[in-house]
Design a protein around this motif. Structure first.
Motif, PDB file in Angstrom:
ATOM      1  N   PRO A   1       4.320  24.363   9.714  1.00  0.00           N
ATOM      2  CA  PRO A   1       5.733  24.462   9.391  1.00  0.00           C
ATOM      3  C   PRO A   1       6.161  23.177   9.194  1.00  0.00           C
ATOM      4  N   LEU A   2       7.474  23.009   8.492  1.00  0.00           N
ATOM      5  CA  LEU A   2       8.171  21.641   8.369  1.00  0.00           C
ATOM      6  C   LEU A   2       8.422  21.026   9.541  1.00  0.00           C
ATOM      7  N   SER A   3       8.775  21.591  10.577  1.00  0.00           N
ATOM      8  CA  SER A   3       9.101  20.966  12.061  1.00  0.00           C
ATOM      9  C   SER A   3       7.664  20.138  12.348  1.00  0.00           C
ATOM     10  N   VAL A   4       6.553  20.779  12.313  1.00  0.00           N
ATOM     11  CA  VAL A   4       5.205  20.258  12.800  1.00  0.00           C
ATOM     12  C   VAL A   4       5.031  19.080  11.850  1.00  0.00           C
ATOM     13  N   ARG A   5       5.170  19.027  10.464  1.00  0.00           N
ATOM     14  CA  ARG A   5       5.012  18.127   9.674  1.00  0.00           C
ATOM     15  C   ARG A   5       5.779  16.718  10.025  1.00  0.00           C
ATOM     16  N   VAL A   6       7.108  16.959  10.260  1.00  0.00           N
ATOM     17  CA  VAL A   6       7.981  16.079  10.573  1.00  0.00           C
ATOM     18  C   VAL A   6       7.637  15.358  11.965  1.00  0.00           C
ATOM     19  N   MET A   7       7.211  16.126  13.006  1.00  0.00           N
ATOM     20  CA  MET A   7       6.724  15.549  14.129  1.00  0.00           C
ATOM     21  C   MET A   7       5.502  14.840  13.872  1.00  0.00           C
ATOM     22  N   HIS A   8       4.521  15.361  13.306  1.00  0.00           N
ATOM     23  CA  HIS A   8       3.217  14.709  12.855  1.00  0.00           C
ATOM     24  C   HIS A   8       3.331  13.298  12.315  1.00  0.00           C
ATOM     25  N   TRP A   9       4.482  13.312  11.550  1.00  0.00           N
ATOM     26  CA  TRP A   9       4.453  11.876  10.605  1.00  0.00           C
ATOM     27  C   TRP A   9       5.402  11.106  11.570  1.00  0.00           C
ATOM     28  N   THR A  10       6.232  11.503  12.154  1.00  0.00           N
ATOM     29  CA  THR A  10       6.877  10.827  13.001  1.00  0.00           C
ATOM     30  C   THR A  10       6.106  10.053  14.147  1.00  0.00           C
ATOM     31  N   ASN A  11       5.123  11.101  14.694  1.00  0.00           N
ATOM     32  CA  ASN A  11       4.275  10.613  15.622  1.00  0.00           C
ATOM     33  C   ASN A  11       3.004   9.485  14.969  1.00  0.00           C
ATOM     34  N   ALA A  12       2.883   9.442  13.697  1.00  0.00           N
ATOM     35  CA  ALA A  12       1.891   8.790  13.396  1.00  0.00           C
ATOM     36  C   ALA A  12       2.582   7.306  12.998  1.00  0.00           C
ATOM     37  N   ALA A  13       3.883   7.333  12.865  1.00  0.00           N
ATOM     38  CA  ALA A  13       4.643   6.126  12.889  1.00  0.00           C
ATOM     39  C   ALA A  13       4.830   5.351  14.014  1.00  0.00           C
ATOM     40  N   ALA A  14       5.093   6.515  15.213  1.00  0.00           N
ATOM     41  CA  ALA A  14       5.429   5.803  16.401  1.00  0.00           C
ATOM     42  C   ALA A  14       4.120   5.277  16.956  1.00  0.00           C
ATOM     43  N   MET A  15       2.978   5.921  16.926  1.00  0.00           N
ATOM     44  CA  MET A  15       1.756   5.379  17.247  1.00  0.00           C
ATOM     45  C   MET A  15       1.310   3.993  16.597  1.00  0.00           C
ATOM     46  N   PHE A  16       1.731   3.867  15.413  1.00  0.00           N
ATOM     47  CA  PHE A  16       1.411   2.580  14.667  1.00  0.00           C
ATOM     48  C   PHE A  16       2.268   1.436  15.393  1.00  0.00           C
ATOM     49  N   ILE A  17       3.493   1.761  15.591  1.00  0.00           N
ATOM     50  CA  ILE A  17       4.505   0.861  16.283  1.00  0.00           C
ATOM     51  C   ILE A  17       3.796   0.457  17.774  1.00  0.00           C
TER      52      ILE A  17
ATOM     53  N   THR B   1       0.593   6.079  32.071  1.00  0.00           N
ATOM     54  CA  THR B   1       0.254   4.730  32.548  1.00  0.00           C
ATOM     55  C   THR B   1       1.362   3.521  32.036  1.00  0.00           C
ATOM     56  N   GLY B   2       1.877   3.843  30.903  1.00  0.00           N
ATOM     57  CA  GLY B   2       2.905   2.996  30.385  1.00  0.00           C
ATOM     58  C   GLY B   2       4.176   2.746  31.548  1.00  0.00           C
ATOM     59  N   LEU B   3       4.368   3.791  31.818  1.00  0.00           N
ATOM     60  CA  LEU B   3       5.633   3.793  32.874  1.00  0.00           C
ATOM     61  C   LEU B   3       5.158   3.356  34.183  1.00  0.00           C
ATOM     62  N   LEU B   4       4.015   3.258  34.517  1.00  0.00           N
ATOM     63  CA  LEU B   4       3.601   2.787  35.880  1.00  0.00           C
ATOM     64  C   LEU B   4       3.673   1.194  35.743  1.00  0.00           C
ATOM     65  N   ILE B   5       3.117   0.693  34.513  1.00  0.00           N
ATOM     66  CA  ILE B   5       2.835  -0.704  34.388  1.00  0.00           C
ATOM     67  C   ILE B   5       4.368  -1.130  34.023  1.00  0.00           C
TER      68      ILE B   5
ATOM     69  N   MET C   1       8.253   3.678  22.306  1.00  0.00           N
ATOM     70  CA  MET C   1       7.865   4.369  23.411  1.00  0.00           C
ATOM     71  C   MET C   1       8.726   5.563  23.234  1.00  0.00           C
ATOM     72  N   TRP C   2      10.076   5.291  23.102  1.00  0.00           N
ATOM     73  CA  TRP C   2      11.270   6.459  23.078  1.00  0.00           C
ATOM     74  C   TRP C   2      10.853   7.632  21.944  1.00  0.00           C
ATOM     75  N   LEU C   3      10.433   6.672  20.717  1.00  0.00           N
ATOM     76  CA  LEU C   3      10.030   7.861  19.586  1.00  0.00           C
ATOM     77  C   LEU C   3       9.173   8.401  19.956  1.00  0.00           C
ATOM     78  N   LEU C   4       7.956   7.703  20.502  1.00  0.00           N
ATOM     79  CA  LEU C   4       6.688   8.614  20.775  1.00  0.00           C
ATOM     80  C   LEU C   4       6.864   9.837  21.780  1.00  0.00           C
ATOM     81  N   ALA C   5       7.629   9.408  22.891  1.00  0.00           N
ATOM     82  CA  ALA C   5       7.684  10.218  24.004  1.00  0.00           C
ATOM     83  C   ALA C   5       8.815  11.518  23.799  1.00  0.00           C
ATOM     84  N   VAL C   6       9.694  11.344  23.109  1.00  0.00           N
ATOM     85  CA  VAL C   6      10.614  12.461  22.592  1.00  0.00           C
ATOM     86  C   VAL C   6      10.082  13.222  21.602  1.00  0.00           C
ATOM     87  N   ASN C   7       9.341  12.626  20.659  1.00  0.00           N
ATOM     88  CA  ASN C   7       8.775  13.451  19.586  1.00  0.00           C
ATOM     89  C   ASN C   7       7.605  14.046  20.014  1.00  0.00           C
ATOM     90  N   GLY C   8       6.775  13.532  20.949  1.00  0.00           N
ATOM     91  CA  GLY C   8       5.614  14.278  21.707  1.00  0.00           C
ATOM     92  C   GLY C   8       5.982  15.210  22.466  1.00  0.00           C
TER      93      GLY C   8
END
Ligand code: HEM
Length: 219
Positions: free
Chosen positions: A15-31, A145-149, A72-79
């Motif tokens: 579904p569109l929502s999954v595609r948007v979240m998948h590609w947002t996640n890919a961009a967030a992971m790259f960052i 682990t990122g939050l702990l560091i 991190m915000w993009l990854l956490a909120v989108n995830g």
């Protein structure tokens, strides 16, 4: 009067929502990955291992750290949105469960014999399911682990539970390694089977019936 949901709104594989979240996640992971390499280089974990400037986001540690926090915000909120959507619509369960070890071994055998057909895009093979679950768990573990560091004093109990500050740094680094390994295989497979890539862009085939809700049985 009973309503046939499939006639009103046939579901797409992605579904569109999954595609948007998948590609947002890919961009967030790259960052996250490339800025993480920028921060790492300021205080290496594995002596002798450095990341070239060409693959780092940020000219030195401070700009890399700013990128890391923004990503991190993009990854956490989108995830979180992806997980909540997947759990409450039943999609995660429908796509990624059950996993049988017999099927995992068979898929590994087939792949080693270069039999990597993916005729039915609506069914993930056992190795795909396993890898998706591993990468989702790795993503969650990276946020923790990122939050702990970031706040080792405030989260001192968590840091102690995971073996101390340097151990948590190492665990964060290992989580990144798992994700990078996944991405290399994942991108290679989506290039080898481009129909899957097109489906993740366009939505893919239509599915019959509603998703299995978490409370419903699955046979
Ligand atoms: C440019 C990079 C990427 C490409 C080209 C790509 C491509 C794809 C494709 C084609 C699929 C559908 C597979 C199928 O239907 O058989 C997919 C699904 C998926 N990808 Fe990626 N991906 C990328 C980055 C990532 C990253 C960075 C992650 C996580 C670290 C990720 C996690 C997933 C997950 C969990 C699914 C399953 C989604 C679901 O069905 O809910 N992908 N990806």
């Amino acid at each position: 009067m009973s309503i046939d949901r499939t006639e009103i709104a046939p579901r797409r594989l992605h579904p569109l929502s999954v595609r948007v979240m998948h590609w947002t996640n890919a961009a967030a992971m790259f960052i996250m990955i490339t800025s993480g390499w920028g921060i790492y280089d300021d205080y290496v974990i594995i002596p002798g291992l450095h990341f070239a400037q060409a693959v780092r986001l940020g000219s030195w540690a401070v700009p890399s750290l700013l990128w890391h926090f923004a990503g991190m915000w993009l990854l956490a909120v989108n995830g979180l949105a992806y997980l909540l959507y997947g759990v409450f619509t039943g999609r995660l369960r429908e796509r990624m469960l059950p996993i049988r070890w017999r099927d995992v071994l068979q898929t590994v055998r087939d792949t080693l014999h270069l039999r990597i057909e993916h005729d039915d895009l609506t069914v993930y093979n056992a190795v795909q399911k396993l890898l998706y679950i591993v990468v989702i768990v790795a993503g969650i573990s990276q946020v923790v682990t990122g939050l702990l560091i970031w706040k080792p004093v405030q989260f001192s109990t968590g840091v102690a539970l995971l073996g101390g500050f340097q151990a948590v740094r190492l665990e964060h680094f290992l989580g990144m390694t798992v994700i990078v390994g996944f991405v290399v295989v994942h991108v290679a497979l989506s290039i080898l089977v481009p129909r899957t890539l097109w489906a993740m862009l366009s939505g893919g085939p239509r599915l019959p019936g509603p998703a299995v809700r978490p409370s419903e049985g699955q046979t």
